[in-house]
Design a protein around this motif. Structure first.
Motif, PDB file in Angstrom:
ATOM      1  N   ALA A 193       4.761  -4.405  -6.669  1.00 58.70           N
ATOM      2  CA  ALA A 193       4.577  -3.194  -5.470  1.00 58.70           C
ATOM      3  C   ALA A 193       3.442  -2.687  -5.766  1.00 58.70           C
ATOM      4  O   ALA A 193       2.693  -2.416  -4.852  1.00 58.70           O
ATOM      5  CB  ALA A 193       5.859  -2.424  -5.546  1.00 58.70           C
ATOM      6  N   LEU A 194       3.024  -2.103  -6.800  1.00 52.83           N
ATOM      7  CA  LEU A 194       1.797  -1.504  -7.189  1.00 52.83           C
ATOM      8  C   LEU A 194       0.649  -2.162  -7.016  1.00 52.83           C
ATOM      9  O   LEU A 194      -0.443  -1.786  -6.192  1.00 52.83           O
ATOM     10  CB  LEU A 194       1.856  -0.821  -8.681  1.00 52.83           C
ATOM     11  CG  LEU A 194       0.345  -0.299  -9.242  1.00 52.83           C
ATOM     12  CD1 LEU A 194       0.596   1.182  -8.478  1.00 52.83           C
ATOM     13  CD2 LEU A 194       0.431  -0.133 -10.919  1.00 52.83           C
ATOM     14  N   ARG A 199       0.312  -4.587  -4.824  1.00 55.38           N
ATOM     15  CA  ARG A 199       0.364  -4.903  -3.327  1.00 55.38           C
ATOM     16  C   ARG A 199      -0.373  -3.739  -2.771  1.00 55.38           C
ATOM     17  O   ARG A 199      -0.727  -3.942  -1.689  1.00 55.38           O
ATOM     18  CB  ARG A 199       1.679  -5.273  -2.833  1.00 55.38           C
ATOM     19  CG  ARG A 199       2.120  -6.866  -3.037  1.00 55.38           C
ATOM     20  CD  ARG A 199       3.331  -7.095  -2.199  1.00 55.38           C
ATOM     21  NE  ARG A 199       4.485  -6.571  -2.411  1.00 55.38           N
ATOM     22  CZ  ARG A 199       5.473  -6.825  -3.337  1.00 55.38           C
ATOM     23  NH1 ARG A 199       5.269  -8.041  -3.989  1.00 55.38           N
ATOM     24  NH2 ARG A 199       6.581  -6.195  -3.566  1.00 55.38           N
ATOM     25  N   ARG A 200       0.176  -2.579  -3.198  1.00 56.55           N
ATOM     26  CA  ARG A 200      -0.324  -1.486  -2.791  1.00 56.55           C
ATOM     27  C   ARG A 200      -1.938  -1.151  -2.842  1.00 56.55           C
ATOM     28  O   ARG A 200      -2.577  -0.902  -1.827  1.00 56.55           O
ATOM     29  CB  ARG A 200       0.117   0.079  -3.095  1.00 56.55           C
ATOM     30  CG  ARG A 200      -0.154   1.325  -2.943  1.00 56.55           C
ATOM     31  CD  ARG A 200       0.648   1.474  -1.472  1.00 56.55           C
ATOM     32  NE  ARG A 200       0.110   2.608  -0.832  1.00 56.55           N
ATOM     33  CZ  ARG A 200       0.593   3.330   0.273  1.00 56.55           C
ATOM     34  NH1 ARG A 200       1.625   2.635   0.860  1.00 56.55           N
ATOM     35  NH2 ARG A 200      -0.030   4.312   0.686  1.00 56.55           N
ATOM     36  N   TRP A 201      -2.352  -1.310  -3.878  1.00 53.01           N
ATOM     37  CA  TRP A 201      -3.928  -1.190  -3.992  1.00 53.01           C
ATOM     38  C   TRP A 201      -4.543  -2.557  -3.191  1.00 53.01           C
ATOM     39  O   TRP A 201      -5.826  -2.257  -2.574  1.00 53.01           O
ATOM     40  CB  TRP A 201      -4.513  -1.094  -5.348  1.00 53.01           C
ATOM     41  CG  TRP A 201      -4.530  -2.340  -6.124  1.00 53.01           C
ATOM     42  CD1 TRP A 201      -5.054  -3.532  -6.109  1.00 53.01           C
ATOM     43  CD2 TRP A 201      -4.067  -2.565  -7.668  1.00 53.01           C
ATOM     44  NE1 TRP A 201      -5.073  -4.123  -7.227  1.00 53.01           N
ATOM     45  CE2 TRP A 201      -4.393  -3.713  -8.266  1.00 53.01           C
ATOM     46  CE3 TRP A 201      -3.349  -1.524  -8.475  1.00 53.01           C
ATOM     47  CZ2 TRP A 201      -4.022  -4.115  -9.485  1.00 53.01           C
ATOM     48  CZ3 TRP A 201      -3.087  -1.728  -9.534  1.00 53.01           C
ATOM     49  CH2 TRP A 201      -3.463  -3.100 -10.368  1.00 53.01           C
ATOM     50  N   ALA A 249      -3.548  -3.739  -0.281  1.00 53.94           N
ATOM     51  CA  ALA A 249      -3.185  -3.332   0.923  1.00 53.94           C
ATOM     52  C   ALA A 249      -4.632  -2.306   1.604  1.00 53.94           C
ATOM     53  O   ALA A 249      -4.760  -2.274   2.617  1.00 53.94           O
ATOM     54  CB  ALA A 249      -1.952  -2.654   1.433  1.00 53.94           C
ATOM     55  N   LEU A 250      -4.941  -1.294   0.533  1.00 52.45           N
ATOM     56  CA  LEU A 250      -5.898  -0.575   0.600  1.00 52.45           C
ATOM     57  C   LEU A 250      -7.401  -1.214   0.709  1.00 52.45           C
ATOM     58  O   LEU A 250      -8.250  -0.094   0.649  1.00 52.45           O
ATOM     59  CB  LEU A 250      -5.526   0.613  -0.237  1.00 52.45           C
ATOM     60  CG  LEU A 250      -4.166   1.606   0.241  1.00 52.45           C
ATOM     61  CD1 LEU A 250      -3.911   2.456  -0.848  1.00 52.45           C
ATOM     62  CD2 LEU A 250      -4.572   2.296   1.626  1.00 52.45           C
ATOM     63  N   LEU A 294      -4.354   5.864  -3.861  1.00 53.72           N
ATOM     64  CA  LEU A 294      -3.269   4.997  -3.274  1.00 53.72           C
ATOM     65  C   LEU A 294      -2.541   5.523  -2.074  1.00 53.72           C
ATOM     66  O   LEU A 294      -1.634   5.093  -1.417  1.00 53.72           O
ATOM     67  CB  LEU A 294      -2.202   4.372  -4.156  1.00 53.72           C
ATOM     68  CG  LEU A 294      -2.948   3.812  -5.429  1.00 53.72           C
ATOM     69  CD1 LEU A 294      -1.785   3.050  -6.493  1.00 53.72           C
ATOM     70  CD2 LEU A 294      -3.770   2.473  -4.820  1.00 53.72           C
ATOM     71  N   LEU A 334      -0.591   8.357  -2.079  1.00 49.81           N
ATOM     72  CA  LEU A 334       0.926   8.452  -2.420  1.00 49.81           C
ATOM     73  C   LEU A 334       0.852   9.857  -2.915  1.00 49.81           C
ATOM     74  O   LEU A 334       0.016  10.613  -3.605  1.00 49.81           O
ATOM     75  CB  LEU A 334       1.202   7.397  -3.486  1.00 49.81           C
ATOM     76  CG  LEU A 334       1.045   5.992  -2.974  1.00 49.81           C
ATOM     77  CD1 LEU A 334       1.357   5.167  -4.407  1.00 49.81           C
ATOM     78  CD2 LEU A 334       2.046   5.477  -2.152  1.00 49.81           C
ATOM     79  N   GLU A 363       6.349   9.405  -5.439  1.00 49.80           N
ATOM     80  CA  GLU A 363       5.985   7.824  -5.077  1.00 49.80           C
ATOM     81  C   GLU A 363       5.281   6.906  -5.938  1.00 49.80           C
ATOM     82  O   GLU A 363       5.749   5.726  -6.049  1.00 49.80           O
ATOM     83  CB  GLU A 363       5.276   8.020  -3.294  1.00 49.80           C
ATOM     84  CG  GLU A 363       6.158   8.427  -2.358  1.00 49.80           C
ATOM     85  CD  GLU A 363       5.243   8.616  -1.081  1.00 49.80           C
ATOM     86  OE1 GLU A 363       5.807   8.865   0.170  1.00 49.80           O
ATOM     87  OE2 GLU A 363       3.973   8.602  -1.242  1.00 49.80           O
ATOM     88  N   LEU A 393       6.449   3.206  -8.170  1.00 50.58           N
ATOM     89  CA  LEU A 393       5.859   2.044  -8.203  1.00 50.58           C
ATOM     90  C   LEU A 393       5.658   1.865  -9.556  1.00 50.58           C
ATOM     91  O   LEU A 393       5.272   0.727 -10.115  1.00 50.58           O
ATOM     92  CB  LEU A 393       4.784   2.371  -7.346  1.00 50.58           C
ATOM     93  CG  LEU A 393       4.375   2.639  -5.845  1.00 50.58           C
ATOM     94  CD1 LEU A 393       3.164   2.169  -5.575  1.00 50.58           C
ATOM     95  CD2 LEU A 393       5.295   1.340  -5.273  1.00 50.58           C
TER      96      LEU A 393
END
Length: 434
Positions: free
Chosen positions: A6-7, A9-11, A13-14, A54, A56, A60, A64
């Motif tokens: 999840a971590l 995928r977060r970076w 996505a950004l 991120l 967040l 949050e 992650l």
């Protein structure tokens, strides 16, 4: 502990790659990789900056960073072929490093491994006579490769954005590696190892300027080994000295000191007409300054100044470029680290009056801005730092950005001022876009 998908995928996505995120946070690329694999966690002082990148809140981000259920690891099959580098298929385990820069980096590191192995292989075939046509052909190739190395160093020196030179270096390195795989004599191997030692010092410089310290260190390590194989002490000593810079900028001065001892001993066996040993002394001065040893720093600077006593060409414009012209800024950097602000300001102001690259000028301006902070002189701080920010934006130099990020940490000690707030925002924007 399983991977934190999840971590990652977060970076991704950004729009961050592992390398880019590491640059923005001022940490090593491998450190971010360990976070993504669940093998470590960001330290407390890094978490607010990571959360901001991120987009967040801290709670949050904590979610992650929680460990996940381990998953079985399936290793990709590796195909081997002589002289051929097989690239691995991208997957989630690539931690979001699939952009163009990262693809170039991965290919280059693979090429570096192949080249390093070939450079270390002994010659097992029968010797080729000196007058054999193959010998003449090999000499021609070495001369052409050496000329190309020189050309690439010139491009690097003139390039505003240093990382743009890496694909050219990578392409050239492939040709050298192919030739290394077919060498027939020990002499030819030594000549090609000298080409490798030169080329990978340039590669290290490009990575270092982009704050990719791990990749820079790998490049310098291969360059030092290639220098030994080439029986060229100066080439090897310069690679060790560049490697020491990685430790300096990762705030590990004692590690740098050990590397520089090895570099100094190696340089003693080199050409006494070259400036190698004087450059080693100049870098040792910076390490002594980081350790707070003023006397040792001054002695090292005095040894570096002796370069002016040499006659004839003392550097080659490539892997050895020290001629003493940078000593003013190097003295200034040392005095800043030692807290001798008046001496530092004199040296750095003198350096600004000399011809220098935009990258070097940005570094000097950042040092002068640091003096402004320590003297609580906001006018000086804003004037010099703003110029450094402009140069960093033009050159996209991670080296200058890193200096400004170090400056940014010290801004918190100043009283509230609109100009300081604006400068802080400029540096933050520069870090995000670097």
């Amino acid at each position: 502990m399983g991977p934190r998908k999840a971590l990652v995928r977060r970076w991704k996505a950004l729009g961050y790659s592992q390398e880019r995120l590491a640059q923005d946070l001022g940490v090593d690329t491998t450190t971010v990789g360990r976070w993504g694999r669940g093998q470590g966690e960001p330290q407390a002082y890094i978490r607010p900056k990571l959360a901001k990148r991120l987009q967040l809140t801290l709670p949050e981000l904590d979610e992650l960073l929680k460990p996940e259920t381990p998953e079985p690891v399936i290793l990709p099959a590796v195909r081997k072929a002589q002289g051929v580098l097989v690239r691995r298929t991208a997957s989630d385990n690539d931690l979001g490093t699939g952009d163009l820069d990262e693809m170039i980096r991965r290919e280059f590191l693979g090429l570096l491994t192949v080249t390093g192995t070939l450079a270390a292989l002994p010659i097992t075939s029968e010797a080729v006579p000196a007058d054999h046509p193959l010998t003449a052909s090999a000499n021609h190739e070495v001369a052409a490769y050496t000329a190309m190395n020189s050309h690439l160093w010139q491009i690097f020196a003139l390039a505003k954005t240093k990382r743009t030179v890496l694909p050219m270096v990578q392409s050239h390195a492939r040709y050298v590696a192919d030739t290394l795989a077919t060498v027939r004599t020990e002499h030819e191997r030594q000549q090609l190892c000298a080409v490798v030692g030169d080329l990978f010092q340039l590669a290290g410089e490009i990575h270092f300027d982009s704050n990719n310290y791990t990749d820079a260190a790998q490049s310098y390590t291969l360059a030092a080994s290639a220098g030994r194989e080439a029986r060229n002490p100066d080439l090897s000593a310069c690679a060790l000295t560049r490697h020491a810079f990685v430790s300096i900028y990762e705030n590990r001065p004692r590690d740098a000191a050990s590397l520089l001892v090895a570099a100094a001993e190696t340089a003693k066996r080199g050409d006494r007409q070259l400036s190698t040993r004087h450059w080693v002394a100049a870098v040792q001065a910076e390490v002594f300054a980081s350790l707070g040893d003023l006397s040792a720093c001054k002695r090292a600077l005095d040894r570096a100044e002796e370069v002016h006593e040499l006659s004839g060409p003392v550097q080659n414009g490539g892997w050895l470029r020290f001629d003493g012209s940078r000593l003013a800024e190097e003295r200034g950097t040392c005095y800043v680290r030692l807290g001798r602000l008046d001496l530092a300001e004199l040296s750095l102001t003198d350096a600004l009056g000399q011809p220098m690259s935009m990258r070097r000028r940005g570094s000097v301006l950042a040092e002068l801005a640091t003096i402004g902070i320590q003297k609580r002189n906001i006018d000086q701080l804003v004037s010099y730092a703003s110029q450094a920010v402009d140069l960093a934006a033009q050159t996209k130099s991670g080296y200058v950005v890193r200096k400004l990020e170090g400056l940014q940490v010290q801004l918190q000690s100043l009283p509230s001022d609109g100009r300081v707030t604006a400068l802080n925002d400029q540096i933050t924007a520069l870090s995000v876009n670097a």
